[in-house]
Scaffold this motif. Structure first.
Motif, PDB file in Angstrom:
ATOM      1  N   CYS A  90     -18.156   5.431   5.181  1.00  0.00           N
ATOM      2  CA  CYS A  90     -18.095   7.214   4.949  1.00  0.00           C
ATOM      3  C   CYS A  90     -19.528   6.184   4.218  1.00  0.00           C
ATOM      4  N   ALA A  91     -20.584   5.967   4.119  1.00  0.00           N
ATOM      5  CA  ALA A  91     -21.853   6.267   3.454  1.00  0.00           C
ATOM      6  C   ALA A  91     -21.852   8.242   2.828  1.00  0.00           C
ATOM      7  N   THR A  92     -21.873   8.409   2.149  1.00  0.00           N
ATOM      8  CA  THR A  92     -22.283   9.939   1.509  1.00  0.00           C
ATOM      9  C   THR A  92     -23.555   9.318   0.318  1.00  0.00           C
ATOM     10  N   SER A  93     -24.015  11.042   0.919  1.00  0.00           N
ATOM     11  CA  SER A  93     -25.369  11.297  -0.006  1.00  0.00           C
ATOM     12  C   SER A  93     -25.281  12.913  -0.403  1.00  0.00           C
ATOM     13  N   GLY A  94     -25.915  13.039  -1.812  1.00  0.00           N
ATOM     14  CA  GLY A  94     -25.911  14.422  -2.208  1.00  0.00           C
ATOM     15  C   GLY A  94     -25.755  14.409  -3.253  1.00  0.00           C
ATOM     16  N   ASP A  95     -26.068  14.803  -4.326  1.00  0.00           N
ATOM     17  CA  ASP A  95     -25.718  14.834  -5.820  1.00  0.00           C
ATOM     18  C   ASP A  95     -24.983  15.140  -6.335  1.00  0.00           C
ATOM     19  N   SER A  96     -24.012  16.107  -5.717  1.00  0.00           N
ATOM     20  CA  SER A  96     -23.060  16.335  -6.210  1.00  0.00           C
ATOM     21  C   SER A  96     -22.041  16.076  -5.488  1.00  0.00           C
ATOM     22  N   ILE A  97     -22.073  15.237  -5.250  1.00  0.00           N
ATOM     23  CA  ILE A  97     -21.180  14.499  -3.891  1.00  0.00           C
ATOM     24  C   ILE A  97     -19.505  13.512  -4.688  1.00  0.00           C
ATOM     25  N   SER A  98     -19.788  13.706  -6.515  1.00  0.00           N
ATOM     26  CA  SER A  98     -18.814  13.501  -7.525  1.00  0.00           C
ATOM     27  C   SER A  98     -17.894  14.490  -7.502  1.00  0.00           C
ATOM     28  N   THR A  99     -18.078  15.265  -7.170  1.00  0.00           N
ATOM     29  CA  THR A  99     -17.160  16.708  -7.054  1.00  0.00           C
ATOM     30  C   THR A  99     -16.698  17.405  -5.959  1.00  0.00           C
ATOM     31  N   TYR A 100     -16.771  16.723  -5.319  1.00  0.00           N
ATOM     32  CA  TYR A 100     -15.858  16.241  -3.987  1.00  0.00           C
ATOM     33  C   TYR A 100     -14.411  15.510  -3.915  1.00  0.00           C
ATOM     34  N   GLY A 101     -13.407  16.192  -2.918  1.00  0.00           N
ATOM     35  CA  GLY A 101     -12.670  15.332  -2.508  1.00  0.00           C
ATOM     36  C   GLY A 101     -13.214  14.999  -0.770  1.00  0.00           C
ATOM     37  N   MET A 102     -13.013  13.655  -1.182  1.00  0.00           N
ATOM     38  CA  MET A 102     -12.875  12.568   0.380  1.00  0.00           C
ATOM     39  C   MET A 102     -11.982  12.472   1.328  1.00  0.00           C
ATOM     40  N   ALA A 103     -11.266  12.414   2.819  1.00  0.00           N
ATOM     41  CA  ALA A 103     -10.800  12.490   3.329  1.00  0.00           C
ATOM     42  C   ALA A 103     -11.527  11.413   4.691  1.00  0.00           C
ATOM     43  N   TRP A 104     -10.570  10.672   5.374  1.00  0.00           N
ATOM     44  CA  TRP A 104     -10.818  10.439   6.171  1.00  0.00           C
ATOM     45  C   TRP A 104      -9.551  11.319   7.161  1.00  0.00           C
ATOM     46  N   PHE A 105     -10.295  11.889   8.510  1.00  0.00           N
ATOM     47  CA  PHE A 105      -9.047  12.266   9.863  1.00  0.00           C
ATOM     48  C   PHE A 105     -10.051  11.799  11.599  1.00  0.00           C
ATOM     49  N   ARG A 106      -9.006  11.593  12.095  1.00  0.00           N
ATOM     50  CA  ARG A 106      -8.993  11.657  13.108  1.00  0.00           C
ATOM     51  C   ARG A 106      -8.716  12.116  14.322  1.00  0.00           C
ATOM     52  N   GLN A 107      -9.403  12.358  15.388  1.00  0.00           N
ATOM     53  CA  GLN A 107      -8.806  13.167  16.840  1.00  0.00           C
ATOM     54  C   GLN A 107      -8.484  12.640  18.360  1.00  0.00           C
ATOM     55  N   ALA A 108      -7.590  12.622  18.579  1.00  0.00           N
ATOM     56  CA  ALA A 108      -7.276  11.787  19.679  1.00  0.00           C
ATOM     57  C   ALA A 108      -7.797  12.732  20.995  1.00  0.00           C
ATOM     58  N   PRO A 109      -7.638  11.515  22.109  1.00  0.00           N
ATOM     59  CA  PRO A 109      -8.541  12.884  23.620  1.00  0.00           C
ATOM     60  C   PRO A 109      -6.575  13.551  23.826  1.00  0.00           C
ATOM     61  N   GLY A 110      -7.739  14.885  23.673  1.00  0.00           N
ATOM     62  CA  GLY A 110      -6.517  15.519  24.374  1.00  0.00           C
ATOM     63  C   GLY A 110      -6.447  16.689  23.230  1.00  0.00           C
ATOM     64  N   LYS A 111      -6.009  15.787  21.414  1.00  0.00           N
ATOM     65  CA  LYS A 111      -4.916  16.417  20.670  1.00  0.00           C
ATOM     66  C   LYS A 111      -6.156  17.162  19.300  1.00  0.00           C
TER      67      LYS A 111
END
Length: 121
Positions: free
Chosen positions: A22-43
């Motif tokens: 996950c490549a990020t950009s933006g000057d304030s990115i260091s103040t953000y929390g990051m996460a991974w999500f997923r969405q399976a078919p039909g869920k």
């Protein structure tokens, strides 16, 4: 403005491994929390794991605990999801997300376009 771009998805056999980025950009990115999500078919969308840029990490979802590992590269401003021992039920679109104010399991406001992972023989 914070932007996210996932890559690394594809077709993998059961038991195989894959690493998402996950490549990020933006000057304030260091103040953000990051996460991974997923969405399976039909869920619904499932929170997998979160991390802050100073290295604090949330618990992993039970469904991936012991198989997936989140990491980060502060220089490259990139988040990774290292996936191993993949199962057919891991088939989903995987999303990177960011939330202002740091790490949490909800409140994510910025989303990438998603990258598809298919686990099949």
């Amino acid at each position: 403005q914070v932007q996210l771009e996932e890559s690394g998805g594809g077709l993998v056999q059961p038991g195989g491994s894959l690493t998402l980025s996950c490549a990020t950009s933006g000057d304030s990115i260091s103040t953000y929390g990051m996460a991974w999500f997923r969405q399976a078919p039909g869920k619904g969308r499932e929170f997998l794991v979160g991390i802050s840029w100073i290295g604090v990490r949330s618990d992993y979802a039970d469904s991936v605990n012991g198989r997936f590992i989140i990491s980060k590269d502060n220089v490259k401003k990139t988040i990774y999801l290292h996936m191993r021992r993949l199962k057919p039920e891991d088939t989903a679109v995987y999303y990177c997300a960011a939330r202002p104010g740091g790490l949490a399991s909800s409140g994510y406001e910025v989303w990438g376009q998603g990258t598809r992972v298919t686990v099949s023989s």
